[in-house]
Structures are given as structure tokens and as C-alpha cells.
Design a protein around this motif. Structure first.
Motif, mmCIF file in Angstrom:
data_model
loop_
_atom_site.group_PDB
_atom_site.id
_atom_site.type_symbol
_atom_site.label_atom_id
_atom_site.label_comp_id
_atom_site.label_asym_id
_atom_site.label_seq_id
_atom_site.Cartn_x
_atom_site.Cartn_y
_atom_site.Cartn_z
ATOM 1 N N LEU A 203 10.784 18.210 -14.026
ATOM 2 C CA LEU A 203 9.586 18.945 -14.154
ATOM 3 C C LEU A 203 9.664 20.233 -13.392
ATOM 4 O O LEU A 203 10.558 20.525 -12.538
ATOM 5 C CB LEU A 203 8.470 18.158 -13.288
ATOM 6 N N ARG A 204 9.315 21.413 -14.396
ATOM 7 C CA ARG A 204 9.235 22.746 -14.062
ATOM 8 C C ARG A 204 8.463 22.870 -12.861
ATOM 9 O O ARG A 204 7.330 22.164 -12.335
ATOM 10 C CB ARG A 204 9.124 23.404 -15.068
ATOM 11 N N ALA A 205 8.923 23.993 -11.958
ATOM 12 C CA ALA A 205 7.788 24.432 -10.837
ATOM 13 C C ALA A 205 6.469 24.644 -11.095
ATOM 14 O O ALA A 205 5.560 24.083 -10.388
ATOM 15 C CB ALA A 205 8.421 25.614 -10.121
ATOM 16 N N GLN A 208 4.762 21.195 -11.384
ATOM 17 C CA GLN A 208 4.444 20.688 -10.125
ATOM 18 C C GLN A 208 3.106 21.323 -9.605
ATOM 19 O O GLN A 208 2.411 20.612 -9.382
ATOM 20 C CB GLN A 208 5.544 20.904 -9.212
ATOM 21 N N VAL A 209 3.025 22.603 -9.804
ATOM 22 C CA VAL A 209 2.076 23.283 -9.351
ATOM 23 C C VAL A 209 0.705 22.932 -10.223
ATOM 24 O O VAL A 209 -0.471 22.623 -9.607
ATOM 25 C CB VAL A 209 1.924 24.852 -9.444
ATOM 26 N N LEU A 214 -4.368 19.539 -10.680
ATOM 27 C CA LEU A 214 -5.201 18.411 -11.381
ATOM 28 C C LEU A 214 -5.707 17.348 -10.443
ATOM 29 O O LEU A 214 -6.648 16.821 -10.365
ATOM 30 C CB LEU A 214 -4.296 17.846 -12.406
ATOM 31 N N LEU A 215 -4.566 16.997 -9.456
ATOM 32 C CA LEU A 215 -5.011 15.920 -8.321
ATOM 33 C C LEU A 215 -6.117 16.557 -7.502
ATOM 34 O O LEU A 215 -6.872 15.679 -7.306
ATOM 35 C CB LEU A 215 -3.819 15.541 -7.598
ATOM 36 N N THR A 216 -5.958 17.718 -7.213
ATOM 37 C CA THR A 216 -7.144 18.311 -6.203
ATOM 38 C C THR A 216 -8.239 18.208 -7.021
ATOM 39 O O THR A 216 -9.521 17.993 -6.335
ATOM 40 C CB THR A 216 -6.709 19.761 -5.902
ATOM 41 N N MET A 290 1.262 13.684 -17.148
ATOM 42 C CA MET A 290 1.065 12.386 -16.556
ATOM 43 C C MET A 290 2.079 12.436 -15.200
ATOM 44 O O MET A 290 1.756 12.226 -14.065
ATOM 45 C CB MET A 290 1.363 11.375 -17.365
ATOM 46 N N ALA A 291 3.518 12.912 -15.564
ATOM 47 C CA ALA A 291 4.488 12.810 -14.533
ATOM 48 C C ALA A 291 4.023 13.750 -13.499
ATOM 49 O O ALA A 291 4.415 13.773 -12.244
ATOM 50 C CB ALA A 291 5.852 13.132 -15.226
ATOM 51 N N ALA A 292 3.500 15.005 -13.570
ATOM 52 C CA ALA A 292 3.038 16.177 -12.809
ATOM 53 C C ALA A 292 2.264 15.595 -11.730
ATOM 54 O O ALA A 292 2.200 15.835 -10.585
ATOM 55 C CB ALA A 292 2.831 17.325 -13.500
ATOM 56 N N VAL A 293 1.082 14.713 -12.355
ATOM 57 C CA VAL A 293 0.219 14.443 -11.315
ATOM 58 C C VAL A 293 0.767 13.247 -10.532
ATOM 59 O O VAL A 293 0.306 13.078 -9.518
ATOM 60 C CB VAL A 293 -0.982 13.929 -12.236
ATOM 61 N N LEU A 294 1.375 12.284 -11.022
ATOM 62 C CA LEU A 294 2.051 11.218 -10.411
ATOM 63 C C LEU A 294 3.007 11.628 -9.236
ATOM 64 O O LEU A 294 2.842 11.328 -8.132
ATOM 65 C CB LEU A 294 2.838 10.359 -11.550
ATOM 66 N N ALA A 295 3.671 13.071 -9.383
ATOM 67 C CA ALA A 295 4.684 13.338 -8.690
ATOM 68 C C ALA A 295 3.929 13.813 -7.600
ATOM 69 O O ALA A 295 4.794 13.923 -6.077
ATOM 70 C CB ALA A 295 5.391 14.504 -9.181
ATOM 71 N N GLN A 296 2.567 14.064 -7.380
ATOM 72 C CA GLN A 296 1.695 14.436 -6.266
ATOM 73 C C GLN A 296 1.329 13.625 -5.486
ATOM 74 O O GLN A 296 0.788 13.786 -4.314
ATOM 75 C CB GLN A 296 0.887 15.676 -6.820
#
Length: 363
Positions: A203-205, A208-209, A214-216, A290-296
Motif C-alpha cells: 500500500l502506498r502512503a 494508507q492516509v 475512511l475509517l474515521t 479494502m486493504a487500506a481500511v483494514l490496515a487501520q
């Protein structure tokens, strides 16, 4: 037999000209793969499932380590392959097969002819037991052919060296190709266990941001130290699936034992909540989002499925719930991952068994 019933193993010899069909070639023996002079590599996994595609990533990591000057092409049936393999610096081209390649012989023939024109130095059938993968391996025209021997003939041709090697083989599906490569390079068996490459999605930086934002938005507030966010994916195929009521009972039992937990639901491809929208729900057809949200998230829980492997590859501590006897072969294998056999178990029993996993989650 109708056209829709024709398997790949029958279709390929029909559509390939006799002048193009290769003669029988042997798999590489133990210690026969040169450590140099390998620059064009073909990795074969003609399967459409997300999980099986993610299980290739340890082999890609290993190839980048062993042959840093090489380019890697892949053959896959997974529509998300471009997203899964983005970030692997040596991947050059992904050859996309249809979900049932034997049903589309013209497309299959074009792909095979292109593969043979590339004159690969090394072709790898990444797993045992795939007849289509093994067939494509022998049709690839590559100079060296690599795969773990599986048939009686291959075991006989491999001799005692491969039989000894297979006795030390790791059990996890994602390490079949890694182990085959190390054996073919002649690495000592006893040195195999030192470092196994993990499953990974790069995942690129900025991704991740975006995942954190999205999670917030889902939670209505930024993740804080007062709560641990657990992503639930209450979906799977066939008898791996556990019902919605079972999952709701599990969430209640987990919350009762761990009041600091909060949950989000990851929605499946059909976009319908399995948990009656009790928790904030996230849907995306893009596996990288999906992966970016899961990573948080602090943790992830699901049955054995492709999204379980995605969570593992994203680096989130993952708890896999298995209803079949294949836990050792397919369990998430990250440093903070766990797996439980939950066949015939009540949700309260599973919640109690999950306590060590939850206790070890980052605060």
C-alpha cells in the motif's frame, strides 16, 4: 460433451498446432537451478480466486530477493490481479485468462503463443495439485521448469532427492512455490525455517492516509486509544460460511468480555449486510481500498476466505475461523495472526477461545 463441459486439459492440445506443442520435459531437480542467468521468469496460477492470488505474494517476494535483476510475468485468472501485484517492482506483465480458459480456446491459444515467444528462462507452477497450472508449465516453452513433484511419475523422475526434500516441506499453501525454489537452488533443508516471506499487498502512503480517513468517517471519530476497532467479514463460500445470527451472537460475546471493542462490517461483493447493519459497514469493489481500511484496524475476524488473506497481507492482526480440516494449510500466517477450528462450536465458545488473540492486539 458440450463446449461448456470441455476442461482445459482437453482444450489445449486441440487448439495448439502440433508444431508448437512441446515434447515432454522434466521438472528441475534439487540443486539444478542456477543462481545466475535467470532474467525472464513466468509465474503460473490460472485461478480466479482472490485468496489464491494473494497466496502468490510470498513467492514474488522470494523471487525479488533471489533474482533482483529479473523481470516477472504472471498468468492468472483473478480480475483483481493488477491491484494485488501493484508495488512488486519486478512484475512486468500480467496475462489475464478468463475464469474458465477452456471455454475460450482462441484467447487461450493467443496467450500460449505469446508465452512461448517470450522464451522464459524459468517458469514456475506455484502450487501442488493444479492440473491446469502444470499443463501450462509444460506448454510454456521455458528453459527451466519448476514445481513441487506431485504425480507418481514426477516423484519417480525426481528421485530420492525430491522425496527427501518433500519430507521437510512446509505445510502452508503460500510456501509451496517458495520451498520449490529454494530446493531447486540447492539451499540446505535445515536453513529453510529461518525466514519465510509473508503475504503482502504493498500500500502506498497516500492509500494508507485514505484508509485512515475512511475509517474515521465510518466511526464518526478518529480511532483512539479507548477502543480497539475490529473488522468483521461474516461471509464465505459453501460450508465455510457461518450464518448472520451466529456472527451477531459472536460479536455480543466478544463485546461482553471486552467492552473496549468496537466493530465495523466489511461487506461482500453483493453489497448486502449480513449483520442487519448493526455496525458501521464498508463496501468497495476495489481490493486496495479494502486493504487500506483494514490496515487501520486493530484486528480482523472472519471465516476462511479471500478477504481473510487480504487482511493478513495488509498487516492487520487476523483471526481466521475454520469449519473444515484445512486450518494448517490455509491459516493466516502473519506474526500476530491466529486460527481457530470452530466446527460445531457455539459463538460463546469461540469468543472464549479468541481471548488470547484479542489480548495480544496493539493498544
Amino acid at each position: 460433451m458440450t463446449r461448456s463441459e470441455i476442461p482445459l486439459s482437453v482444450t489445449v492440445p486441440i487448439v495448439i498446432d502440433h508444431d508448437v506443442r512441446p515434447t515432454h520435459r522434466h521438472l528441475l531437480g534439487v540443486g539444478e537451478l542456477p543462481p545466475r542467468d535467470i532474467f525472464r521468469i513466468l509465474l503460473l496460477r490460472p485461478n480466479h480466486r482472490l485468496g489464491n492470488t494473494l497466496l502468490l505474494t510470498p513467492l514474488l517476494t522470494e523471487l525479488e530477493r533471489r533474482y533482483p535483476g529479473a523481470e516477472i510475468d504472471l498468468v492468472t485468472g483473478c480480475e483483481a490481479a493488477d491491484d494485488v501485484f501493484a508495488g512488486f517492482r519486478q512484475v512486468r506483465h500480467i496475462h489475464q485468462l478468463t475464469r474458465r480458459p477452456g471455454h475460450h480456446p482462441v484467447h487461450l491459444l493467443r496467450t500460449l503463443l505469446l508465452l512461448r515467444r517470450n522464451r522464459y528462462d524459468l517458469a514456475i507452477d506455484s502450487t501442488r495439485g493444479s492440473r491446469s497450472g502444470r499443463l501450462l508449465l509444460f506448454l510454456s516453452g521455458a528453459r527451466h521448469l519448476l514445481g513441487l513433484p506431485s504425480s507418481k511419475r514426477e516423484l519417480r523422475e525426481g528421485g530420492s532427492a525430491w522425496q527427501t526434500a518433500l519430507a521437510h516441506a512446509p505445510s502452508h499453501f503460500s510456501l509451496d512455490g517458495v520451498y520449490a525454489l529454494r530446493c531447486a537452488m540447492g539451499l540446505p533443508f535445515m536453513a529453510q525455517d529461518a525466514i519465510w516471506p509473508p503475504m503482502r499487498i504493498h500500500l502506498r502512503a497516500e492509500e494508507q492516509v485514505c484508509g485512515r480517513a475512511l475509517l474515521t468517517d465510518l466511526l464518526g471519530h478518529a480511532p483512539d486509544g479507548d477502543h480497539q476497532v475490529i473488522a468483521l467479514f461474516p461471509n464465505a463460500t459453501g460450508n465455510k460460511r457461518l450464518g448472520g445470527e451466529w456472527w451477531l451472537a459472536l460479536a455480543d460475546a466478544l463485546k461482553a468480555a471486552n467492552p473496549r471493542l468496537s466493530f465495523i462490517e466489511m461487506l461482500p461483493a453483493h453489497g448486502q449486510s449480513q449483520l442487519q447493519l448493526r455496525f458501521p459497514a464498508f463496501y468497495s469493489s476495489n481490493v486496495r481500498r479494502m486493504a487500506a481500511v483494514l490496515a487501520q484496524c486493530h484486528g480482523y475476524i472472519s471465516a476462511d476466505c479471500g478477504v481473510m488473506h487480504l487482511a493478513c497481507a495488509a498487516g492487520v492482526p487476523t483471526l481466521g475461523l475454520f469449519t473444515r480440516d484445512n486450518l494448517t494449510r490455509y491459516r493466516p500466517r502473519g506474526p500476530h495472526d491466529e486460527a481457530l477450528c470452530v466446527a460445531d462450536c457455539a459463538p460463546a465458545e469461540v469468543a472464549a477461545a479468541a481471548a488470547p488473540f484479542l489480548h495480544a492486539l496493539p493498544r
